[in-house]
Design a protein around this motif. Structure first.
Motif, PDB file in Angstrom:
ATOM      1  N   GLY A 103      70.528  -1.976  31.835  1.00  0.00           N
ATOM      2  CA  GLY A 103      71.517  -2.677  32.959  1.00  0.00           C
ATOM      3  C   GLY A 103      71.512  -4.098  32.962  1.00  0.00           C
ATOM      4  N   GLN A 104      72.103  -4.879  33.877  1.00  0.00           N
ATOM      5  CA  GLN A 104      72.112  -6.306  33.884  1.00  0.00           C
ATOM      6  C   GLN A 104      70.811  -6.773  34.454  1.00  0.00           C
ATOM      7  OE1 GLN A 104      74.305  -8.147  32.803  1.00  0.00           O
ATOM      8  NE2 GLN A 104      75.974  -6.870  32.304  1.00  0.00           N
ATOM      9  N   GLN A 105      70.176  -5.836  35.387  1.00  0.00           N
ATOM     10  CA  GLN A 105      68.795  -6.362  35.999  1.00  0.00           C
ATOM     11  C   GLN A 105      67.613  -6.141  35.313  1.00  0.00           C
ATOM     12  OE1 GLN A 105      69.320  -7.777  39.404  1.00  0.00           O
ATOM     13  NE2 GLN A 105      71.272  -7.597  38.848  1.00  0.00           N
ATOM     14  N   ILE A 106      66.918  -7.099  35.556  1.00  0.00           N
ATOM     15  CA  ILE A 106      65.424  -6.767  34.807  1.00  0.00           C
ATOM     16  C   ILE A 106      64.387  -6.676  35.936  1.00  0.00           C
ATOM     17  CG2 ILE A 106      63.563  -8.201  33.313  1.00  0.00           C
ATOM     18  CD1 ILE A 106      65.905  -9.655  31.757  1.00  0.00           C
ATOM     19  N   ASP A 107      63.771  -5.673  35.680  1.00  0.00           N
ATOM     20  CA  ASP A 107      62.690  -5.500  36.535  1.00  0.00           C
ATOM     21  C   ASP A 107      61.304  -6.555  36.374  1.00  0.00           C
ATOM     22  OD1 ASP A 107      60.483  -4.409  37.985  1.00  0.00           O
ATOM     23  OD2 ASP A 107      60.499  -2.232  37.285  1.00  0.00           O
ATOM     24  N   ARG A 108      61.431  -7.601  37.260  1.00  0.00           N
ATOM     25  CA  ARG A 108      60.546  -8.839  36.720  1.00  0.00           C
ATOM     26  C   ARG A 108      59.148  -8.381  37.011  1.00  0.00           C
ATOM     27  NH1 ARG A 108      63.021 -12.240  33.764  1.00  0.00           N
ATOM     28  NH2 ARG A 108      65.286 -12.619  34.725  1.00  0.00           N
ATOM     29  N   GLN A 162      67.021  -0.323  33.908  1.00  0.00           N
ATOM     30  CA  GLN A 162      66.573  -1.674  33.733  1.00  0.00           C
ATOM     31  C   GLN A 162      65.647  -1.988  32.668  1.00  0.00           C
ATOM     32  OE1 GLN A 162      64.629  -2.378  37.404  1.00  0.00           O
ATOM     33  NE2 GLN A 162      66.586  -3.325  38.430  1.00  0.00           N
ATOM     34  N   THR A 210      70.470  -6.983  27.696  1.00  0.00           N
ATOM     35  CA  THR A 210      71.028  -6.393  29.104  1.00  0.00           C
ATOM     36  C   THR A 210      72.672  -6.143  28.940  1.00  0.00           C
ATOM     37  OG1 THR A 210      71.278  -8.509  29.933  1.00  0.00           O
ATOM     38  CG2 THR A 210      69.376  -7.503  30.334  1.00  0.00           C
TER      39      THR A 210
END
Length: 146
Positions: A49-54, A17, A73
């Motif tokens: 990856g497509q997700q971001i660890d906000r 991520q 991403t």
């Protein structure tokens, strides 16, 4: 261009991520948390990856590291060398600020960013890249070899 070995024989991919992928390429992060140990060692394609660890974006050291950097991403954004794998002993302090307790820590070094991210699909755990994807990476990083 073709690789000396077929794509995937000497290189693996790992999906990470953002902002962790950017921190790996900047050299500020030297481990990737994994639910299991990896015995394989060598070059890794770093796939954002497509997700971001906000939540990670709010950590001051992450914010300092990624300041001014793009966070692409869904693409291979660089390579790094997987050199080891360990778990921190119970009760010991984490090996780095990025280390998650109980996780296996994949040790990476020699990170190199691609000038142009290559759109690609990643997958959980280690994956074998196609020869075509490896060739696209080597067009940008021709000195990466087994």
């Amino acid at each position: 261009m073709t690789t000396d070995l077929e794509g995937g024989d000497w290189m693996r991919g790992i999906s990470v991520q953002q902002p962790h992928a950017a921190c790996l390429l900047a050299g500020a992060q030297t481990i990737v948390n994994s639910p299991r140990a990896w015995s394989w060692r060598g070059w890794l394609l770093l796939h954002a990856g497509q997700q971001i660890d906000r939540a990670a974006l709010r950590a001051p050291w992450v914010a300092r590291t990624i300041r001014g950097r793009e966070l692409p991403t869904g693409a291979v954004i660089g390579v790094a060398r997987l050199t080891g794998c360990h778990q921190d002993p119970d009760g010991s302090p984490p090996c780095t600020a990025f280390a998650q307790p109980g996780a296996w820590h994949l040790e990476v070094s020699d990170a190199q960013a691609l000038a142009l991210p290559i759109p690609a699909r990643g997958q959980p755990g280690p994956w074998r890249p196609t020869e075509e994807l490896v060739d696209q990476v080597l067009q940008q990083l021709p000195n990466v070899r087994p």
